[in-house]
Design a protein around this motif. Structure first.
Motif, PDB file in Angstrom:
ATOM      1  N   LYS A  29       0.783  -1.254  -0.013  1.00  8.35           N
ATOM      2  CA  LYS A  29      -0.064   0.011  -0.166  1.00  8.35           C
ATOM      3  C   LYS A  29       0.905   1.560  -0.041  1.00  8.35           C
ATOM      4  O   LYS A  29       0.392   2.392  -0.606  1.00  8.35           O
ATOM      5  N   TYR A  30       2.119   1.143   0.689  1.00  9.25           N
ATOM      6  CA  TYR A  30       2.830   2.330   0.830  1.00  9.25           C
ATOM      7  C   TYR A  30       3.951   2.201  -0.235  1.00  9.25           C
ATOM      8  O   TYR A  30       4.728   1.623   0.070  1.00  9.25           O
ATOM      9  N   LYS A  31       3.997   3.180  -1.321  1.00 14.78           N
ATOM     10  CA  LYS A  31       4.908   3.198  -2.376  1.00 14.78           C
ATOM     11  C   LYS A  31       5.467   4.456  -2.529  1.00 14.78           C
ATOM     12  O   LYS A  31       4.601   5.311  -2.932  1.00 14.78           O
ATOM     13  N   ASP A  32       6.549   4.834  -1.954  1.00 11.20           N
ATOM     14  CA  ASP A  32       6.978   6.062  -1.964  1.00 11.20           C
ATOM     15  C   ASP A  32       8.378   5.965  -2.828  1.00 11.20           C
ATOM     16  O   ASP A  32       9.380   5.495  -2.412  1.00 11.20           O
ATOM     17  N   ILE A  88      -6.243  -0.182  11.939  1.00 13.48           N
ATOM     18  CA  ILE A  88      -7.601  -0.893  11.603  1.00 13.48           C
ATOM     19  C   ILE A  88      -8.688  -0.515  12.612  1.00 13.48           C
ATOM     20  O   ILE A  88      -8.521  -0.362  13.875  1.00 13.48           O
ATOM     21  N   ASN A  89      -9.956  -0.476  11.914  1.00 14.22           N
ATOM     22  CA  ASN A  89     -11.024  -0.126  12.721  1.00 14.22           C
ATOM     23  C   ASN A  89     -12.154  -1.090  12.067  1.00 14.22           C
ATOM     24  O   ASN A  89     -12.784  -1.207  11.011  1.00 14.22           O
ATOM     25  N   LYS A  97     -12.125  -1.239   7.947  1.00 16.68           N
ATOM     26  CA  LYS A  97     -11.489  -0.202   7.426  1.00 16.68           C
ATOM     27  C   LYS A  97     -10.051   0.047   7.980  1.00 16.68           C
ATOM     28  O   LYS A  97      -9.646  -0.198   9.015  1.00 16.68           O
ATOM     29  N   SER A  98      -9.030   0.523   6.992  1.00 18.45           N
ATOM     30  CA  SER A  98      -7.868   0.552   7.558  1.00 18.45           C
ATOM     31  C   SER A  98      -7.146   2.015   6.740  1.00 18.45           C
ATOM     32  O   SER A  98      -7.885   2.609   5.509  1.00 18.45           O
ATOM     33  N   GLN A  99      -6.332   2.452   7.479  1.00 16.24           N
ATOM     34  CA  GLN A  99      -5.627   3.767   6.925  1.00 16.24           C
ATOM     35  C   GLN A  99      -3.897   3.633   7.492  1.00 16.24           C
ATOM     36  O   GLN A  99      -3.835   3.149   8.492  1.00 16.24           O
ATOM     37  N   LEU A 100      -3.281   4.146   6.664  1.00 18.16           N
ATOM     38  CA  LEU A 100      -2.072   4.212   6.647  1.00 18.16           C
ATOM     39  C   LEU A 100      -1.446   5.423   7.645  1.00 18.16           C
ATOM     40  O   LEU A 100      -1.984   6.511   7.280  1.00 18.16           O
ATOM     41  N   LEU A 101      -0.328   5.160   8.651  1.00 21.87           N
ATOM     42  CA  LEU A 101      -0.002   6.236   9.312  1.00 21.87           C
ATOM     43  C   LEU A 101       1.308   6.328   9.165  1.00 21.87           C
ATOM     44  O   LEU A 101       1.935   5.346   9.399  1.00 21.87           O
ATOM     45  N   VAL A 102       1.851   7.502   8.955  1.00 27.76           N
ATOM     46  CA  VAL A 102       3.179   7.807   8.631  1.00 27.76           C
ATOM     47  C   VAL A 102       4.046   8.553   9.740  1.00 27.76           C
ATOM     48  O   VAL A 102       3.303   9.728  10.010  1.00 27.76           O
ATOM     49  N   LYS A 103       4.674   7.824  10.670  1.00 33.33           N
ATOM     50  CA  LYS A 103       5.060   8.363  11.759  1.00 33.33           C
ATOM     51  C   LYS A 103       3.997   8.969  12.831  1.00 33.33           C
ATOM     52  O   LYS A 103       4.225  10.039  13.307  1.00 33.33           O
ATOM     53  N   GLY A 104       3.009   8.056  12.762  1.00 32.27           N
ATOM     54  CA  GLY A 104       2.059   8.474  13.807  1.00 32.27           C
ATOM     55  C   GLY A 104       0.847   9.535  13.129  1.00 32.27           C
ATOM     56  O   GLY A 104      -0.070   9.561  13.709  1.00 32.27           O
ATOM     57  N   PRO A 120      -1.554  10.417   9.722  1.00 36.86           N
ATOM     58  CA  PRO A 120      -2.320   9.714   8.541  1.00 36.86           C
ATOM     59  C   PRO A 120      -1.291  10.176   7.287  1.00 36.86           C
ATOM     60  O   PRO A 120      -1.070  11.289   7.303  1.00 36.86           O
ATOM     61  N   LEU A 121      -1.507   9.326   6.483  1.00 36.28           N
ATOM     62  CA  LEU A 121      -0.799   9.537   5.247  1.00 36.28           C
ATOM     63  C   LEU A 121      -1.241  10.623   4.207  1.00 36.28           C
ATOM     64  O   LEU A 121      -2.810  10.609   4.418  1.00 36.28           O
ATOM     65  N   GLU A 122      -0.724  11.382   3.951  1.00 43.02           N
ATOM     66  CA  GLU A 122      -1.254  12.665   3.166  1.00 43.02           C
ATOM     67  C   GLU A 122      -1.937  12.322   1.748  1.00 43.02           C
ATOM     68  O   GLU A 122      -1.197  11.578   1.249  1.00 43.02           O
ATOM     69  N   GLY A 123      -3.004  12.635   1.943  1.00 39.63           N
ATOM     70  CA  GLY A 123      -3.976  12.216   0.560  1.00 39.63           C
ATOM     71  C   GLY A 123      -4.327  10.833   0.474  1.00 39.63           C
ATOM     72  O   GLY A 123      -5.251  10.567  -0.331  1.00 39.63           O
ATOM     73  N   ALA A 124      -4.162   9.944   1.544  1.00 37.12           N
ATOM     74  CA  ALA A 124      -4.743   8.521   1.563  1.00 37.12           C
ATOM     75  C   ALA A 124      -6.103   8.499   2.348  1.00 37.12           C
ATOM     76  O   ALA A 124      -6.317   9.428   3.060  1.00 37.12           O
ATOM     77  N   LYS A 125      -6.866   7.759   1.950  1.00 37.79           N
ATOM     78  CA  LYS A 125      -8.155   7.519   2.293  1.00 37.79           C
ATOM     79  C   LYS A 125      -8.476   6.377   3.006  1.00 37.79           C
ATOM     80  O   LYS A 125      -7.668   5.288   2.746  1.00 37.79           O
ATOM     81  N   MET A 126      -9.553   6.149   3.914  1.00 35.95           N
ATOM     82  CA  MET A 126      -9.689   5.156   4.336  1.00 35.95           C
ATOM     83  C   MET A 126     -10.082   3.953   3.607  1.00 35.95           C
ATOM     84  O   MET A 126     -11.092   4.288   2.601  1.00 35.95           O
TER      85      MET A 126
END
Length: 1918
Positions: free
Chosen positions: A1325-1328, A1370-1371, A1437-1444, A1446-1452
């Protein structure tokens, strides 16, 4: 709050009861297959005896009992059973004890026999469910299987019920109680055992022995067997309480039939005593155990009684003794052992000192051992032995070691043996004279029949007990008179007062001794048993003992008496006794002193006397005539022959021979018979036999007054008058003839000769009394006396004179002692003169040496008036004693010969020289006292002056010559070589005395060395002379000054070509100024032990001069001459440096291997150097300079590297080949040099820094560019080594900074800039793209989670963990509603089953392809997954957290599966989105697969996991999936993975051919091959296996080498270096100055003003281009000038041109164009220059081809003929197809045969195997096929295809023309199926044979075949 405790599942060691019981039965069986009925009954009786029962009843119940009122599991137990009853009841303790398996409940009770708790378990031989009913109330059921008794478990396998407490049991389970024999036995007050027999329908884990009707009949038969009844009889011998045993059978009708009942009877009084003894012993032992009573206070008692066992048929009587307590005094060690063993509970088992012995009163018995009941142990004795033994748990043996063995030994010594002896003592009272041999003697123990050492020891100790206690148990049977035939009386005596028999018996002696009142045991078996028992102090009946008995009986006899008046009654009895007493005297040693006092002296007068040494008797009866008046002095003839007395028998013996003293003592001097001839003859015969050979006068003194000497006058002289008689016995005939002329008196022995006495006997006896004519003294005395009165005139002949002279010569000693004898001898005419006649020497006489030639000497010497005697060497001493002198030889030569020597004729000179050599000189050396010193010096001086050696027509003295060994003197030209006639070694001593030169002076050695040094080009002669000079100075030990002068002279020729010429070209040797070198400062030659190679020379040929191999010097000479024995360290270091810095590219493989050997020698040498490491030490400093030199040589010289790159110990799992050239592993054959390598900087072990530095080197090589394939392989291995070493030793210091690690793009990057993917789901999911990711660790053979490895690194160099950077939130909105229902969700249950399936786990491990040693973490994670709690949900539902955040522009996003971990409980929960079907929606299934992959951290394709999920864990489907998935599909590309071998290379420009590079094993290359179908060249990935060492032609450089490569076929293939390309740019330095396109764009965007751009123009590559063109030119020169490489010219040129072809887009277009132009020009040049080499190659190939054809018997190929034959065959094939379709199957087969024949002939003529005419003459296919077998690369399927024609008989059809057939219609054999098969085979054969012969089948050829080839009718068109 209660303390928390960990939760454990059930765990622990466990053994099922069935297994334990089965092992007990197997242990009890021992060597037997089963346990017999006797063993079972014995255990039942023993248990009853321990329970104090008095009777046992055995019952075989054959009934099938009702099964209505039983529980279901018990129905199988209602069949036939074996039962046992005894009248004792079980106590509560007994009930508890019988439940224990293998643990003796009675071991602590000394009253109990059972000790091991095993006996009852033998019942499981019969049953699986034994049971018992005790006292009618306690019912105990045993159920080891836990399936017959309700409530039985593994821990409690059985059940117990008290029927008094549970009254309903008897009613409810009435049929069960029938089995315990109500109505047959009295249940109250007793115990009933029931053992239901195991039947075939029962499944048993204990035994596979089942009982059917036949087996039950066998049991009944065994109970009825007499042998079994006899066994029961024996069982009652030693039981404590059991006195009755019975057996019965209950038939199927319920009737009880009694088989037998055996009772035991003992006298009531004795039985009372026995019970009282048992009771007291039991009480005493209990007190001993409690410490209240000592062992010595235990009462001792022996009870002997009669016991009878009775049944209905017979009875048996026994005498039994039972002993209680320890008898005798206990030894200290035995007492201490018993106190520890019995009182301190060491053994855990208790025993009582009880033993017994039972003897059968009638008939023999085979003794057995009893432990109150019979054991299966045979004793070999005639009695049964009972004891409270310590027996093995199998009851089949007694303990002989450990504490139990010691107890058995003490029981044997202190209880069993006294019991046995007490039994014997009682038996003596019951023994009568008639049965002593039949019964009593058998009771005595016999060691020879005892079965083992234990029972043998019983036998021995019984006899020791009898001896020590003086028991009267030895039977004696005595007779009253000697003439009695039978014994009259039986007595018993002790051992000490009895004589026993040993060896052969003498019944007469035994009887006479018994009559005289002595005790002799006349029973041999008793004596033998005592002997076998090695009983000490036995007295045996022997001659000595017999004589002692007779001495005791002598006085009462009142001797002397007539024999018939003595107890012996007759001479025969005396003779028998005397014979027996004398048998101990051997023939070699007769000693009759022992007869003194024995009343057996039977003399010739008929009286019996006592032998007395004071009054001896004589045995020489033949000389009774010498003393005719004394018969009492001689033994009676009846007994005299029994004595064999020597003549030297001592006078004090009672029996001896008659001697001279006896004759002189008893002969009457005035007797007339001494003058009778018969008495004289008898006397001479007596003297002959009784006087020794060396008779002395002292021996004859007793008879010297008797007239016994006969003389020639006829008168007998006495021995005292013998001095007047002369004996000629020892005189020879010649000497006798001489003496007869003198008229001397002599002895005449003829007057006393007889048959026994000869003249020699007379001479021998008379010798001490008469004169001996052979003695010179006697003869000279006679001559002196007789010649003093008148000298007779005697003339001797030559023989007589020589005889007399020889006789006189033998008496030199006598002549020397007396001067009286010299004058008579000189007057004898016995001396030979030089004239040859014999004369006396009354006047002057001179002896002349016979070796001197007489010519020229005798004339002058004979003028004097002296007698010239001939020299007789054998009589020289005699002549000297007689005063006869000899003329000195020296004076003869000096005075008479030397002055006139040159005037003598040559032959006379030679004769005198021989005399001097052979006579004079040996005389001077061996007899120096004969001549004066002046004479010796005079002779030597005159000889040195004497000219006697001829040289050039003159005679010269010997001092002018030298011997051959001084050949060095040729160089000086001062002396002459010795003439050949004097080279014989015989002349050497004379010549040396005469002054021959024998040594070279030291100054001459120096002059010789200078002469050799000036020889110039005469090297061979100089070498020979130099070697001689060295040998001389070594042999003669010159002074130090001379040696120094010689060592400085350059006289040693230089020896060249010691080593390989290529090595000399690589590094020329150190040479001297001219062709000679001096010894001082040079190195001694030493050869290697395996090769003829200079050992020290290979270490220093470039730095030190080496002497030739023929220079051999000792260590002392090496030191004195200044020669180096070992090279200097500095010289070796310098030599190694020069070799390492040289260029090795041109060396051949042999030279490289030699170079490897040279460096190995250097390693050996340097390893012995100084190790002080001091800076002031020149050796250590010199060695230290090698640290920066490439002196480490590996792989037979192919690898040269620095010491710092060598690792001594690399892990075996690290692929060291891929680490080259950064790190090398020390080979095992170089381990002895480890200390040296460490000193030079090598690493002892591979540490993490070692592999980190390899990664840094890769960064330096490739910069920021992508690594090539080989660099990737190196990086992969370095990564593996880095993390494995850190994992094995986390505490090691890691110093590498910075650390570079490979990224997933195969670029070496700083480690802390990389991200490690430790969570694949998040990574998806996280591709930078702003981050660089660490390469896949699985590509580096690292199979753990990335986090495990990253944490091993120091914090400052760790890559960033993705899990630390990114987290997933995770929710879970809602769970599945079915989860809360009672049934649960069936959808999720199916997931639980498949995830928990072992098949699923095994399949995942198989697909992961993880090595076995790395599969542990994977299986651990699989176990976690299997144990995870699975739940399903409706929405998540899940969401990515970068360094605590939420990832900018990312959605649930919606999530289908998630694995959650509870950190506190360490518990996993797997959430799966609910679906109506399993496995349902593809999104859900793939999500589950991704979670599984991420958790396992392995490279498995998600599709493979989905397939496994969908097969629901089914084993067959799982195996099909694994079989179908051959390769692993990587979900994410990682460039660090190696390419798949055999796949096409995508970009050929990355690979270039490097002509001077040697490829290494495991190196990635590309392989250029031609596609045979398309003709195009393709390049595929390959990997080098190794170099082909069997290459026929040595390659030029590395261009034409051959390698074995791997291209993914499963086996290596051979390839030329021309077809192998190495990855890498043509000019890699150009890339170092370039930036990537991305970097250039970044530079333009960020800072356009920064114009620091590295251009190609700034890179100076002129030198590299020049070097490249030079290499190419040299390669072309070598290749085109060598005729061997003509076939590969074009290929090499094409490959080089392809390498340097370029386009405008290439980074090195300008440089490559320059090289390409040069290459094209050079190719054109060498082609023109070496055009003649091609012609030469063709000529050689043609010649080689002709030779090969001739050797193989081939002809010239005819390809045109072959093409035409294939054209005809191709034309006929369609016709065969038409025939097949129209049904003409037979003709179709025939035509196909002809087609195959044509193509086979075409193949034969195309390859020159035969001419067309020869081939066309063959009509069958098989001979044609035999021709093709000679082709090496023929199609492998040809044989099988042609064989089809043979099997179908198509090869034998005469013709396809119907008119030529013998039959009217085709045979039915050729069916359509057969014909179609033949047509298919024909098409196939034509196709591949056309390809094999390179014939094109596509072109149409309608040419008609030539008539010469088409002459046969077979090739007509159909």
């Amino acid at each position: 709050m209660a303390e928390r405790k960990p939760k454990f599942s059930k765990f622990g060691q466990f053994e099922p009861p069935t297994t334990r019981i089965k092992n007990i039965i197997l242990q009890y069986c021992g060597d037997s297959s089963t346990i017999g009925m006797a063993e079972i009954v014995k255990e039942l009786i023993q248990n009853a005896d321990d329970a104090r029962a008095t009777q046992v009843h055995l019952i075989l119940d054959k009934r099938y009992l009702p099964a209505d009122k039983v529980w279901d599991e018990w129905r199988g137990m209602q069949g036939p059973a074996f039962c046992a009853y005894n009248n004792a009841v079980f106590t509560a303790e007994d009930i508890q004890a019988i439940q224990k398996l293998g643990v003796g409940s009675k071991s602590s009770d000394p009253d109990k026999t059972g000790q091991f708790g095993i006996g009852f378990n033998v019942m499981y031989q019969l049953t699986d469910c034994p049971s018992l009913l005790s006292d009618g109330k306690d019912l105990c059921l045993f159920d080891p299987h836990s399936k017959y008794v309700p409530g039985a478990t593994v821990t409690c396998p059985g059940g117990h019920i008290n029927l008094c407490e549970d009254q309903e049991f008897r009613k409810t389970w009435k049929d069960v109680m029938i089995g315990y024999l109500p109505g047959f036995v009295q249940q109250e007050g007793g115990t009933v055992f029931r053992f239901p027999l195991r039947h075939q329908y029962m499944v048993s884990d204990i035994s596979q022995i089942f009982y059917n009707e036949d087996s039950i009949k066998d049991l009944e038969y065994e109970l009825r067997n007499l042998e079994f009844k006899s066994f029961v009889h024996n069982c009652l011998l030693f039981t404590k309480t059991i006195s009755r045993v019975g057996a019965s059978v209950i038939d199927t009708d319920g009737k009880l039939n009694t088989l037998f009942e055996i009772k035991r009877k003992i006298n009531p009084g004795m039985l009372k005593d026995l019970k009282e003894a048992y009771k007291k012993t039991s009480e005493s032992m209990r007190l001993v155990l409690e410490g209240k009573l000592s062992l010595s206070e235990v009462p001792k008692r022996c009870v002997t009684y009669k016991l009878t066992t009775i049944d209905d048929n017979f009875s048996t009587d026994w005498m039994v003794n039972q002993s209680f307590g320890f008898h005798g005094e206990l030894e200290p060690e035995d007492r201490s052992f018993l106190e520890e063993f019995l009182c301190q509970d060491v053994s855990g088992k208790k025993f009582s000192p009880i033993a017994g012995v039972a003897a059968k009163l009638s008939g023999p018995v085979q003794g057995a051992a009893f432990c109150f009941l019979q054991l299966p142990i045979k004793t070999g004795l005639s009695v049964h032995i009972n004891g409270h033994f310590a027996i093995h748990s199998s009851r089949r043996g007694l303990w002989t070691n450990t504490a139990f063995g010691s107890w058995n030994r003490i029981l044997q010594r202190y209880v069993i043996v006294p019991s046995y002896c007490s039994l014997l003592k009682t038996a003596t009272k019951a023994t009568k004279l008639g049965n002593v041999a039949l019964w009593y003697n058998r009771l005595l123990p016999d060691c020879s029949t005892a079965t083992d050492a234990f029972f043998q020891e019983i036998c021995k100790r019984v006899y020791l007990f009898i001896r020590d206690y003086d028991l009267k148990v030895i039977p004696i049977t005595r007779s009253m008179t000697v003439s009695a035939l039978v014994a009259h009386k039986l007595e018993f005596h002790s051992i000490a007062e009895t004589l026993f028999l040993a060896g052969l018996r003498n019944v007469d002696v035994e009887k006479m001794l018994l009559v005289l009142g002595h005790n002799v045991c006349s029973h041999p078996e008793v004596s033998l048993r005592l002997i076998f028992a090695k009983t000490p102090d036995l007295q045996f009946l022997s001659p000595r003992a017999t004589m002692e008995c007779l001495r005791k009986s002598a006085e009462p006899m009142g001797l002397p008496k007539l024999v018939n008046q003595t107890p012996f009654l007759s001479p025969e009895n005396v003779k028998k006794l005397l014979e027996y007493c004398l048998i101990q005297n051997s023939e070699a040693e007769k000693n009759y002193q022992a007869l003194h006092g024995v009343p057996l002296c039977f003399t010739a007068d008929g009286h019996l006397r006592i032998f007395d040494t004071e009054h001896p008797v004589f045995v020489t009866l033949e000389y009774r005539g010498l003393l005719p008046h004394r018969p009492d002095l001689f033994l009676h003839p009846e007994v005299a022959h029994l004595f064999s007395v020597r003549s030297d028998t001592k006078a004090y013996l009672p029996v001896r021979q008659l001697c001279l003293e006896d004759v002189s003592k008893f002969v009457e001097e005035d007797a007339k018979y001494i003058h009778e001839p018969t008495w004289v003859e008898l006397m001479w015969r007596f003297m002959k036999n009784h006087i020794g050979k060396n008779t002395t006068r002292l021996e004859l003194r007793p008879v010297e007054h008797l007239p016994l000497l006969p003389t020639s006058s006829g008168r007998f002289y006495t021995m005292a008058e013998g001095k007047h008689v002369f004996s000629l016995a020892r005189t020879g005939k010649e000497m006798a003839a001489v003496l007869n002329k003198l008229g001397l008196p002599s002895l005449d022995p003829k007057q006393v000769l007889s048959d026994d006495v000869t003249d020699h006997d007379v001479e021998t006896i008379a010798k001490p009394c008469v004169l001996d004519a052979s003695e010179l003294s006697d003869l000279l005395e006679v001559l002196a006396v007789s010649w003093s009165r008148n000298q007779p005139s005697v003339q001797f002949t030559e023989e007589e004179a020589e005889t007399m002279l020889h006789f006189v010569n033998t008496g030199l000693r006598i002549i020397r002692t007396s001067s009286v004898f010299k004058d008579p001898i000189r007057r004898l005419p016995i001396f030979e003169t030089i004239g040859g006649y014999y004369s006396s020497v009354d006047g002057e006489a001179v002896i002349l040496d016979e070796s001197i030639p007489l010519r020229g000497v005798t004339n002058s010497m004979m003028r004097s008036n002296c007698v010239l005697l001939r020299e007789r060497k054998s009589y020289l001493e005699l002549y000297r004693v007689l005063g006869l002198r000899k003329k000195s030889t020296v004076l003869v030569y000096v005075d008479h010969i030397f002055p006139h020597f040159p005037e003598l004729p040559p032959e006379i000179r030679d004769a005198h020289l021989l005399c001097i050599r052979d006579t004079v000189l040996p005389m001077l050396s061996t007899s120096p006292m004969e001549l004066s010193q002046m004479s010796q010096r005079m002779f030597s001086m005159e000889l040195k002056k004497l000219p006697f050696i001829p040289f050039e027509d003159q005679l010269l003295p010997a001092s002018c010559f030298y011997p051959p060994e001084l050949v060095l003197l040729d160089l000086l030209d001062r002396h002459h070589p010795l003439p050949e006639q004097y080279l014989d070694e015989k002349w050497r001593e004379m010549l040396e005395v005469a002054g021959l030169k024998t040594a070279i002076s030291p100054e001459e050695y120096v002059q010789c060395g200078l002469q050799i040094a000036s020889m110039g080009d005469d090297v061979e002669i100089a070498r020979e002379k130099a070697q001689l000079l060295l040998d001389e100075i070594v042999k003669n030990h010159c002074s130090n000054g001379i040696l120094y002068q010689i060592s400085t002279i350059p006289f040693i020729p230089v020896e060249k070509d010691i080593l390989n010429e290529a090595l000399y070209q690589l590094c020329p040797p150190l040479e001297s100024k001219d062709s000679y070198i001096s010894l001082r400062g040079s190195l001694i030659y030493q050869s290697h032990h395996k090769q003829d190679i200079l050992k020290h020379g290979v270490l220093t040929w470039t730095s030190c001069l080496t002497l030739p191999s023929w220079v051999k010097l000792s260590r002392e000479m090496i030191h004195e001459l200044g020669v180096k024995f070992i090279p200097d360290v500095e010289a070796v270091v310098k030599h190694c440096t020069m070799l390492a810095e040289a260029s090795w590219e041109e060396l051949s493989d042999d030279s490289l291997r030699l170079m490897q050997f040279i460096f190995n020698c250097a390693y050996d040498f340097l390893s012995q150097c100084c190790m002080c490491f001091s800076k002031s030490c020149p050796e250590c400093m010199a060695v230290a300079t090698l640290r920066k030199k490439e002196i480490i040589i590996l792989s037979e010289g192919k690898i040269k590297t620095l010491p710092s790159k060598l690792v001594l110990n690399l892990p075996d799992e690290v692929d060291t080949d891929t680490l080259h050239p950064h790190v090398y592993k020390r080979p095992i054959d170089m381990v002895q040099h480890d200390d040296l390598f460490r000193r030079l900087g090598a690493q002892s072990i591979a540490k993490a820094d070692t592999f980190a530095q390899v990664l840094s080197h890769l960064r330096f090589e490739c910069g920021e560019n992508t690594m090539d394939l080989n660099q990737r392989a190196t990086a992969s291995t370095a990564m593996y080594g880095l993390f494995v070493t850190l994992r094995n030793d986390p505490s090691q210091a890691f110093m590498t900074r910075p650390l570079f690690l490979p990224s997933d793009k195969a670029v070496m990057t700083l480690s802390f800039e990389l991200i490690a993917r430790d969570n694949e789901l998040v990574a998806k999911k996280y591709k930078d793209d702003t981050y660089d990711y660490l390469c896949k660790l699985t590509a580096c053979n690292l199979y753990r989670n990335a986090k495990d490895y990253v944490l091993l690194l120091p914090p400052e160099v760790r890559p960033i963990l993705l899990s630390d950077l990114v987290q997933e939130d995770i929710n879970i909105d809602s769970l599945c509603e079915l989860m809360e229902s009672e049934e649960g969700c069936p959808y999720i249950e199916k997931y639980k089953n498949v995830l928990g399936s072992d098949n699923m786990s095994d399949a995942l491990v198989a697909l992961a392809a993880v090595p076995y040693n790395e599969s542990g973490p994977l299986r651990d994670r699989l176990e976690v997954l299997q144990a995870a709690n699975v739940q399903c949900f409706n929405r998540m539902k899940s969401q990515l957290l970068v360094k605590g955040k939420p990832l900018e522009g990312a959605k649930m996003s919606e999530k289908y599966c998630h694995l959650q971990v509870d950190p506190e409980e360490c518990f996993y929960t797997l959430y799966i989105k609910h679906n109506h079907e399993y496995p349902g929606d593809a999104n859900v299934t793939f999500a589950v697969a991704d979670v599984i992959k991420s958790h396992l951290n392995v490279e498995i394709d998600s599709g493979q996991v989905v397939k496994l999920l969908r097969c629901s864990g089914d084993l067959e489907q799982t195996e099909d999936i694994l079989a179908g998935e051959g390769a692993t599909l990587n979900a994410q590309e990682d460039l660090l993975d190696g390419p798949t071998l055999g796949t096409v290379v995508p970009d050929r420009k990355l690979f270039a051919m490097h002509p001077n590079v040697r490829l290494q094993p495991k190196e990635y290359v590309s392989y250029l091959q031609t596609n045979k179908s398309t003709g195009q060249e393709i390049m595929v990935y390959a990997r080098v296996v190794n170099e082909n060492v069997e290459q026929r032609i040595r390659a030029v450089g590395n261009m034409f080498k051959e390698y074995k490569i791997d291209i993914g076929l499963g086996y290596p293939v051979a390839a030329h270096a021309l077809d192998l390309y190495r990855e890498g740019r043509r000019f890699p330095d150009l890339l170092k100055g370039q930036k990537s396109s991305d970097e250039q764009e970044d530079d333009e965007d960020t800072d356009e003003s920064d114009d620091e751009d590295v251009s190609r123009d700034h890179v100076d590559l002129s030198s590299e281009i020049g070097q490249t063109t030079a290499i190419l030119t040299q390669l072309l020169e070598e290749t085109y000038s060598d005729v061997r490489w003509v076939p590969l010219r074009e290929k090499m040129a094409t490959r080089l041109l392809k390498t340097w072809e370029c386009s405008q887009d290439d980074y090195d277009a300008t440089e490559a164009e320059t090289v390409l132009r040069h290459l094209q020009q050079e190719i054109e040049r060498v082609e023109r220059q070496y055009a003649g080499v091609v012609s030469l190659y063709r000529e050689q190939e043609e010649e080689r081809r002709k030779i090969e054809l001739a050797e193989r018997g081939l002809v010239d190929p005819d390809p045109e003929c072959a093409r035409r034959l294939f054209a005809i065959a191709l034309r006929d094939l369609p016709t065969a197809d038409v025939m097949l379709e129209t049904g003409l199957t037979e003709w179709c087969c025939s035509l196909c045969t002809e087609v195959v024949r044509k193509v086979l002939i075409g193949t034969i003529v195309n390859h020159g195997l035969a001419t067309p005419e020869q081939a066309l003459a063959i009509h069958s296919l098989q001979p044609l096929l035999a021709y093709t077998m000679r082709l090496q690369k023929r199609p492998i399927q040809l044989v099988a295809d042609v064989d089809v024609f043979r099997r179908t008989s198509a090869d034998y059809i005469e013709s396809f023309d119907p008119s030529s057939r013998r039959y009217s219609r085709p045979e039915v054999t050729y069916t359509e199926q057969v014909a179609r098969k033949i047509v298919d085979v024909t098409h196939r054969v034509v196709t591949y044979l056309a390809g094999f012969n390179e014939i094109d089948l596509t072109s149409k050829n309608d040419d008609v075949v030539d008539e010469n080839m088409n002459s046969e009718a077979e090739v007509k068109s159909s």
